[in-house]
Design an enzyme around this catalytic site. Structure first.
Site, PDB file in Angstrom:
ATOM      1  N   SER A   1      -1.964 -11.875  31.489  1.00  0.00           N
ATOM      2  CA  SER A   1      -1.239 -11.760  32.753  1.00  0.00           C
ATOM      3  C   SER A   1      -0.884 -13.133  33.307  1.00  0.00           C
ATOM      4  O   SER A   1       0.154 -13.298  33.952  1.00  0.00           O
ATOM      5  CB  SER A   1      -2.051 -10.960  33.776  1.00  0.00           C
ATOM      6  OG  SER A   1      -3.241 -11.623  34.138  1.00  0.00           O
ATOM      7  N   SER A   2      -1.716 -14.140  33.035  1.00  0.00           N
ATOM      8  CA  SER A   2      -1.418 -15.493  33.511  1.00  0.00           C
ATOM      9  C   SER A   2      -0.174 -16.055  32.834  1.00  0.00           C
ATOM     10  O   SER A   2       0.701 -16.633  33.485  1.00  0.00           O
ATOM     11  CB  SER A   2      -2.613 -16.421  33.256  1.00  0.00           C
ATOM     12  OG  SER A   2      -3.756 -15.980  33.946  1.00  0.00           O
TER      13      SER A   2
ATOM     14  N   HIS B   1      -3.696  -5.245   0.526  1.00  0.00           N
ATOM     15  CA  HIS B   1      -3.163  -5.646   1.835  1.00  0.00           C
ATOM     16  C   HIS B   1      -3.162  -7.169   1.975  1.00  0.00           C
ATOM     17  O   HIS B   1      -4.180  -7.761   2.341  1.00  0.00           O
ATOM     18  CB  HIS B   1      -3.993  -5.018   2.960  1.00  0.00           C
ATOM     19  CG  HIS B   1      -3.761  -3.556   3.117  1.00  0.00           C
ATOM     20  ND1 HIS B   1      -2.783  -3.042   3.941  1.00  0.00           N
ATOM     21  CD2 HIS B   1      -4.370  -2.483   2.546  1.00  0.00           C
ATOM     22  CE1 HIS B   1      -2.804  -1.720   3.882  1.00  0.00           C
ATOM     23  NE2 HIS B   1      -3.750  -1.356   3.030  1.00  0.00           N
TER      24      HIS B   1
ATOM     25  N   CYS C   1       0.839  -1.206   0.000  1.00  0.00           N
ATOM     26  CA  CYS C   1       0.000   0.000   0.000  1.00  0.00           C
ATOM     27  C   CYS C   1       0.874   1.256   0.000  1.00  0.00           C
ATOM     28  O   CYS C   1       1.510   1.549  -1.001  1.00  0.00           O
ATOM     29  CB  CYS C   1      -0.977  -0.033   1.170  1.00  0.00           C
ATOM     30  SG  CYS C   1      -2.343   1.155   1.000  1.00  0.00           S
TER      31      CYS C   1
ATOM     32  N   GLU D   1      -1.801  -8.810   4.278  1.00  0.00           N
ATOM     33  CA  GLU D   1      -1.748  -9.191   5.687  1.00  0.00           C
ATOM     34  C   GLU D   1      -3.117  -9.411   6.310  1.00  0.00           C
ATOM     35  O   GLU D   1      -3.232 -10.080   7.347  1.00  0.00           O
ATOM     36  CB  GLU D   1      -0.974  -8.139   6.493  1.00  0.00           C
ATOM     37  CG  GLU D   1      -1.652  -6.791   6.666  1.00  0.00           C
ATOM     38  CD  GLU D   1      -1.361  -5.816   5.542  1.00  0.00           C
ATOM     39  OE1 GLU D   1      -1.383  -4.606   5.801  1.00  0.00           O
ATOM     40  OE2 GLU D   1      -1.128  -6.264   4.404  1.00  0.00           O
TER      41      GLU D   1
END
Length: 544
Positions: free
Chosen positions: A240-241, A181, A82, A183
């Site tokens: 967070s775990s 794009h 792009c 992706e």
């Protein structure tokens, strides 16, 4: 371990992270850096190839970003996407024009691209073939400017009805560029195109695997932290775990987790988190009752950005108080991941447009007394889950639906109150219970809600994220012989592979009806349930 790697130069696109995700899915290591990094950095990086991302700017304006000239001097393959294609064309002698100046239409959304010739990048990659035998690709476009004249040495690689040069290539220098794009998942052959570039053109192998990442991350954490102690804010969510498990593997008892009960968690979550971590991780966990503190700070605040900032700041302040009780605590660890960083567009992100701030990256005061440790900030959600399994965490923990750092604070629209939180907790629990208990059937396949491979799976597993939202409105209802005037909740369920884009989940009507009936009958104070059928984009997954 030394990886073969791809360098991605970021021009400010909100989906640059998806380029990295696709490259890593091909088991190739890559990193994203700003477009204006130094020539010395690029020369010393050792990239096997370079990808130039998209961006919101226009190369027709003189003060907009350009790729460092060294990119085209290194002798490694380069892929422009792009805006990356436009700046490549402009810098190498081609001509780029706005849609208005060229008398063309802007292209936003699906488009069909026709391949021209046989190039190393697109050869034999097609969604279908035209009657004339031309390879055709179904792609996602998002551009106003277009390349109108090719640079010397380039050939046209593809075109659309509105874009005469939709892709270009200089095979001798291995320079390739596409206006679409690859992706995003909307471009059906996008994964194949990026894999062709990193493997077939750049010559990268497949040496990016999670087992290697664990060893490298553990070593990096040990070198970064040394013998100092770390405090981690534990929410019970996936990020967070996994961060706790990884850091604990690296430094053991130097880690102390702080679980903040702010009254904005899921139903009974505080007790479940404490039990789960005591049983599964063996990590030191301190539980802090901070309901009054959070509710006091949030009183009268309805703006979502302010709520996020307040919650993030209060988290940090709680951690600072707890850290003073830990004599050697010098680090604050967080489960920040790539999507947090890209949506905040706050650090190291030039030219990107802010969508919303995250408590992990947007609410940290400059005078924070703790150094920041974010071992997951370069990983996507699927990589975090893969890492969690590799670290030995139970599947029910790793594949739990994401929960926002600010908790129900951003699922209660408007002012946050304990009453609203209690109503929402119960409604949300009913929704999740029914999703877990209901499994896909042949009837759901016939209705187009899922595929045959999904039969027998729970709708909880078939959705990527599901939750209830408390709306700041009331509606009239009738229960028995009486009139009611109560609150409304919205149900939200999405399906996504990357959390950067998402589709609303086509849940069976019977399931939705059962959830609605239970909520209205079991949760006094709610008399209407609605279902959100918005995709991302244009909506975000969370309502705030």
């Amino acid at each position: 371990m030394s990886h073969q790697k791809i360098l991605i130069l970021d021009f400010g696109s909100q989906v640059t992270q998806l380029i990295a995700r696709r490259v890593r899915e091909a088991k190739v290591f890559c990193e994203i850096h700003p477009y204006d990094v130094s020539e010395e950095f690029i020369r010393n990086y050792g990239a096997k190839g370079i990808i130039l991302s998209g961006g919101p700017s226009s190369v027709t304006e003189g003060d907009t970003p350009r790729a460092p000239e060294v990119v085209f001097q290194l002798g490694v393959p380069v892929l422009g996407i792009c805006y990356g294609m436009q700046t490549m064309a402009q810098q190498l002698g081609g001509k780029v024009m706005t849609a208005e100046a060229a008398g063309k239409s802007r292209e936003f959304g699906y488009s069909e691209v026709r391949a021209h010739g046989h190039t190393a990048l697109l050869n034999d990659i097609a969604d279908f073939y035209s009657p004339e035998g031309h390879g055709m690709l179904k792609v996602w476009m998002s551009h106003g400017d277009s390349v109108m004249e090719l640079p010397a040495g380039f050939v046209k690689m593809a075109s659309t009805a509105s874009c005469p040069i939709a892709a270009m290539a200089d095979e001798s220098r291995k320079f390739y560029a596409v206006q679409f794009h690859p992706e995003v998942t909307h471009t059906q052959q996008g994964r194949a195109i990026l894999e062709r570039f990193v493997h077939g053109i750049c010559g990268c192998g497949t040496d990016w695997v999670m087992g290697d990442y664990i060893a490298e991350a553990v070593d990096a954490i040990r070198r970064q932290v040394g013998d100092e102690e770390v405090i981690l804010g534990l929410s019970g969510g996936v990020d967070s775990s996994v961060a706790a498990a990884l850091i604990h593997k690296a430094i053991g008892d130097q880690l102390t987790c702080v679980f903040v009960d702010h009254g904005l968690l899921r139903l009974n979550e505080g007790d479940m988190v404490m039990e789960m971590f005591a049983r599964n991780l063996g990590v030191k966990v301190i539980r802090v009752d901070a309901v009054d503190d959070f509710m006091g700070k949030l009183a009268g605040v309805s703006d979502p950005e302010q709520k996020r900032k307040i919650i993030g700041k209060e988290f940090v302040e709680v951690f600072q108080v707890e850290s003073k009780k830990l004599a050697a605590a010098k680090w604050l660890a967080q489960g920040t991941i790539y999507p947090d960083v890209i949506e905040s567009a706050g650090k190291g992100k030039k030219g990107a447009h802010t969508i919303k701030s995250h408590h992990n990256v947007g609410g940290l005061p400059e005078d924070m007394h703790l150094k920041l440790l974010e071992p997951l900030r370069e990983l996507f959600k699927d990589e975090v889950r893969e890492l969690g399994i590799a670290l030995g965490l139970p599947r029910e923990m790793v594949y739990r639906h994401p929960f926002p750092g600010p908790g129900l604070g951003v699922r209660i629209l408007g002012e946050v109150t304990l009453k609203a939180a209690h109503l929402l907790q119960r409604a949300d629990a009913i929704f999740i219970d029914e999703l877990r208990a209901t499994h896909a059937t042949e009837r759901d396949v016939a209705a187009g809600a899922c595929t045959e491979a999904d039969i027998g799976k729970s709708w909880y597993d078939l959705t990527s994220q599901a939750f209830a939202v408390f709306l700041p409105v009331k509606s009239v209802g009738v229960m028995g012989d009486g009139r009611t005037y109560e609150n409304v909740v919205a149900l939200r369920a999405v399906v996504t592979s990357d959390f950067m884009t998402a589709h609303w989940a086509h849940l069976p009507y019977e399931l939705l009806g059962r959830v609605s009936n239970r909520i209205i009958n079991e949760v006094r104070g709610l008399n209407r349930v609605v279902y959100d059928v918005s995709g991302k984009p244009p909506a975000t997954i969370e309502w705030e």
